[in-house]
Scaffold this motif. Sequence first.
Motif, mmCIF file in Angstrom:
data_model
loop_
_atom_site.group_PDB
_atom_site.id
_atom_site.type_symbol
_atom_site.label_atom_id
_atom_site.label_comp_id
_atom_site.label_asym_id
_atom_site.label_seq_id
_atom_site.Cartn_x
_atom_site.Cartn_y
_atom_site.Cartn_z
ATOM 1 N N LEU A 1 15.643 17.459 5.724
ATOM 2 C CA LEU A 1 14.609 16.796 6.857
ATOM 3 C C LEU A 1 13.311 16.956 5.947
ATOM 4 O O LEU A 1 12.497 16.037 6.485
ATOM 5 C CB LEU A 1 14.720 17.687 8.093
ATOM 6 C CG LEU A 1 15.942 17.642 8.776
ATOM 7 C CD1 LEU A 1 15.951 18.801 9.980
ATOM 8 C CD2 LEU A 1 16.018 16.104 9.510
ATOM 9 N N ILE A 2 12.960 17.918 5.284
ATOM 10 C CA ILE A 2 11.595 17.882 4.480
ATOM 11 C C ILE A 2 11.452 16.820 3.883
ATOM 12 O O ILE A 2 10.192 16.242 3.677
ATOM 13 C CB ILE A 2 11.677 19.180 3.665
ATOM 14 C CG1 ILE A 2 11.641 20.525 4.710
ATOM 15 C CG2 ILE A 2 10.524 19.033 2.614
ATOM 16 C CD1 ILE A 2 11.454 21.609 4.000
ATOM 17 N N PHE A 3 12.574 16.207 3.092
ATOM 18 C CA PHE A 3 12.503 14.978 2.434
ATOM 19 C C PHE A 3 12.464 13.587 3.148
ATOM 20 O O PHE A 3 11.942 12.620 2.797
ATOM 21 C CB PHE A 3 13.434 14.919 1.122
ATOM 22 C CG PHE A 3 13.222 15.989 0.105
ATOM 23 C CD1 PHE A 3 12.298 15.549 -0.892
ATOM 24 C CD2 PHE A 3 13.692 17.278 -0.007
ATOM 25 C CE1 PHE A 3 12.031 16.167 -2.184
ATOM 26 C CE2 PHE A 3 13.372 17.996 -0.998
ATOM 27 C CZ PHE A 3 12.387 17.530 -2.078
ATOM 28 N N LEU B 1 5.050 15.493 4.141
ATOM 29 C CA LEU B 1 5.312 16.891 3.757
ATOM 30 C C LEU B 1 5.520 17.124 2.418
ATOM 31 O O LEU B 1 5.690 16.377 1.597
ATOM 32 C CB LEU B 1 6.749 17.345 4.472
ATOM 33 C CG LEU B 1 6.697 17.195 5.962
ATOM 34 C CD1 LEU B 1 8.312 17.894 6.279
ATOM 35 C CD2 LEU B 1 5.449 17.951 6.651
ATOM 36 N N PRO B 2 5.048 18.345 2.030
ATOM 37 C CA PRO B 2 4.704 18.656 0.379
ATOM 38 C C PRO B 2 6.114 18.813 -0.119
ATOM 39 O O PRO B 2 6.605 19.969 -0.528
ATOM 40 C CB PRO B 2 3.945 19.884 0.351
ATOM 41 C CG PRO B 2 4.078 20.634 1.524
ATOM 42 C CD PRO B 2 4.590 19.344 2.693
ATOM 43 N N ASP B 3 6.956 17.783 -0.132
ATOM 44 C CA ASP B 3 8.316 17.839 -0.796
ATOM 45 C C ASP B 3 8.420 18.319 -2.048
ATOM 46 O O ASP B 3 9.281 18.955 -2.526
ATOM 47 C CB ASP B 3 9.101 16.639 -0.186
ATOM 48 C CG ASP B 3 8.308 15.367 -0.476
ATOM 49 O OD1 ASP B 3 7.410 15.329 -1.416
ATOM 50 O OD2 ASP B 3 8.807 14.250 -0.070
ATOM 51 N N LEU C 1 4.034 3.451 7.047
ATOM 52 C CA LEU C 1 4.202 4.655 6.171
ATOM 53 C C LEU C 1 3.261 5.629 6.252
ATOM 54 O O LEU C 1 3.275 6.760 6.267
ATOM 55 C CB LEU C 1 4.934 4.240 4.727
ATOM 56 C CG LEU C 1 6.151 3.925 4.650
ATOM 57 C CD1 LEU C 1 6.503 3.110 3.120
ATOM 58 C CD2 LEU C 1 7.258 4.912 4.812
ATOM 59 N N GLY C 2 2.079 5.123 5.890
ATOM 60 C CA GLY C 2 0.767 6.010 5.666
ATOM 61 C C GLY C 2 0.528 6.574 7.208
ATOM 62 O O GLY C 2 0.163 7.771 6.940
ATOM 63 N N LEU C 3 0.812 6.041 8.251
ATOM 64 C CA LEU C 3 0.585 6.390 9.574
ATOM 65 C C LEU C 3 1.364 7.580 9.879
ATOM 66 O O LEU C 3 0.981 8.635 10.590
ATOM 67 C CB LEU C 3 0.537 5.442 10.664
ATOM 68 C CG LEU C 3 0.215 6.062 12.164
ATOM 69 C CD1 LEU C 3 -1.093 6.397 12.015
ATOM 70 C CD2 LEU C 3 0.418 4.650 13.231
ATOM 71 N N ALA C 4 2.740 7.465 9.504
ATOM 72 C CA ALA C 4 3.780 8.366 9.894
ATOM 73 C C ALA C 4 3.569 9.715 8.894
ATOM 74 O O ALA C 4 3.773 10.705 9.643
ATOM 75 C CB ALA C 4 5.313 7.657 9.395
ATOM 76 N N GLY C 5 3.158 9.228 7.774
ATOM 77 C CA GLY C 5 2.920 10.590 6.748
ATOM 78 C C GLY C 5 1.747 11.193 7.333
ATOM 79 O O GLY C 5 1.530 12.776 7.493
ATOM 80 N N LEU C 6 0.492 10.685 7.675
ATOM 81 C CA LEU C 6 -0.731 11.341 8.619
ATOM 82 C C LEU C 6 -0.248 12.151 9.564
ATOM 83 O O LEU C 6 -0.560 13.120 9.819
ATOM 84 C CB LEU C 6 -1.583 10.306 8.750
ATOM 85 C CG LEU C 6 -3.024 10.832 9.448
ATOM 86 C CD1 LEU C 6 -3.697 11.786 8.449
ATOM 87 C CD2 LEU C 6 -4.025 9.593 9.478
ATOM 88 N N TYR D 1 0.669 17.437 12.115
ATOM 89 C CA TYR D 1 1.385 18.276 12.949
ATOM 90 C C TYR D 1 2.463 19.095 12.287
ATOM 91 O O TYR D 1 3.404 19.336 12.697
ATOM 92 C CB TYR D 1 2.072 17.606 14.189
ATOM 93 C CG TYR D 1 1.205 16.673 15.335
ATOM 94 C CD1 TYR D 1 0.714 17.586 16.169
ATOM 95 C CD2 TYR D 1 0.749 15.486 15.173
ATOM 96 C CE1 TYR D 1 -0.091 17.184 17.109
ATOM 97 C CE2 TYR D 1 0.022 14.871 16.007
ATOM 98 C CZ TYR D 1 -0.487 15.657 16.904
ATOM 99 O OH TYR D 1 -1.378 15.213 17.864
ATOM 100 N N ARG D 2 1.983 19.373 11.047
ATOM 101 C CA ARG D 2 3.074 20.047 9.926
ATOM 102 C C ARG D 2 3.539 21.325 10.691
ATOM 103 O O ARG D 2 4.433 21.893 10.228
ATOM 104 C CB ARG D 2 2.358 20.121 8.664
ATOM 105 C CG ARG D 2 1.105 20.851 8.541
ATOM 106 C CD ARG D 2 0.440 20.656 7.276
ATOM 107 N NE ARG D 2 -0.865 21.405 6.821
ATOM 108 C CZ ARG D 2 -2.068 21.057 7.709
ATOM 109 N NH1 ARG D 2 -1.923 19.817 8.135
ATOM 110 N NH2 ARG D 2 -3.004 21.560 7.212
#
Length: 229
Positions: free
Chosen positions: A145-147, A152-154, A208-213, A218-219
């Motif tokens: 899930l992290i990847f 996330l800092p995978d 992708l950028g928005l999803a990552g942000l 909310y990490r």
Amino acid sequence: MRSLRLFRSHEARRSALVALAAVLAALLVLAAVLARLDVFSTPAELRAFLDSFGPATPVAFVLLQAMQVVVAPIPGQVLSFVSGYLFGPLWGTAYSVLGASIGSYAAFWLSRRYGRPYVERVVTADAFEWFEAVTDDNGLLALFLIFLIPGLPDDVLCFVAGLTDLDLKKMTVAAALGRIPGFFLAALAGSNAAAGDYTTAIVIAAVLGLAGLVCWVYRERVRAFLTRV
């Protein structure tokens, strides 16, 4: 006087020598890369560098993708975009996953071989906090899930995950499977850019950028969820 034994067996010594040779080779490749390009700040610079290898371009890309996991000089998203630009979405994804898997296995192995003191020298304390609540029972699912979750800092967590009792090969497979969706979308964006469809490329990259942000903002909630899976 009793001689000092550095290795417990001939197999351990051979493994250490192989690892040392691999590290030296990686450093030589990295030195050559940095000598030819000052920075890899844009996909165009990466593409120009990789194109210079001719038929060996896929091999050069896989090695570069593996290196970014271990030493992280290049954002993985940039490399995935370039892989799609160069090889198309399918082969671009395959090369990206292969390279990242090699790099992940190397990070897992290095942290397990040299232990927590080594990892503490290359990973921040925040990364330990991210993975400290993950147990052997849910570690593989959490790692997947992290990847899978963007932002996330995978790559950094590869070193932390190597300190667990999880099987190295299973961790590598979990990381590879988790990376596939994100790598495919990035490669698809690169492929569209190569075809001149910049609108689609920008839309995919923006998603992708928005999803990552969002995931990064909310990490802490994401981490809380991972500890319950």
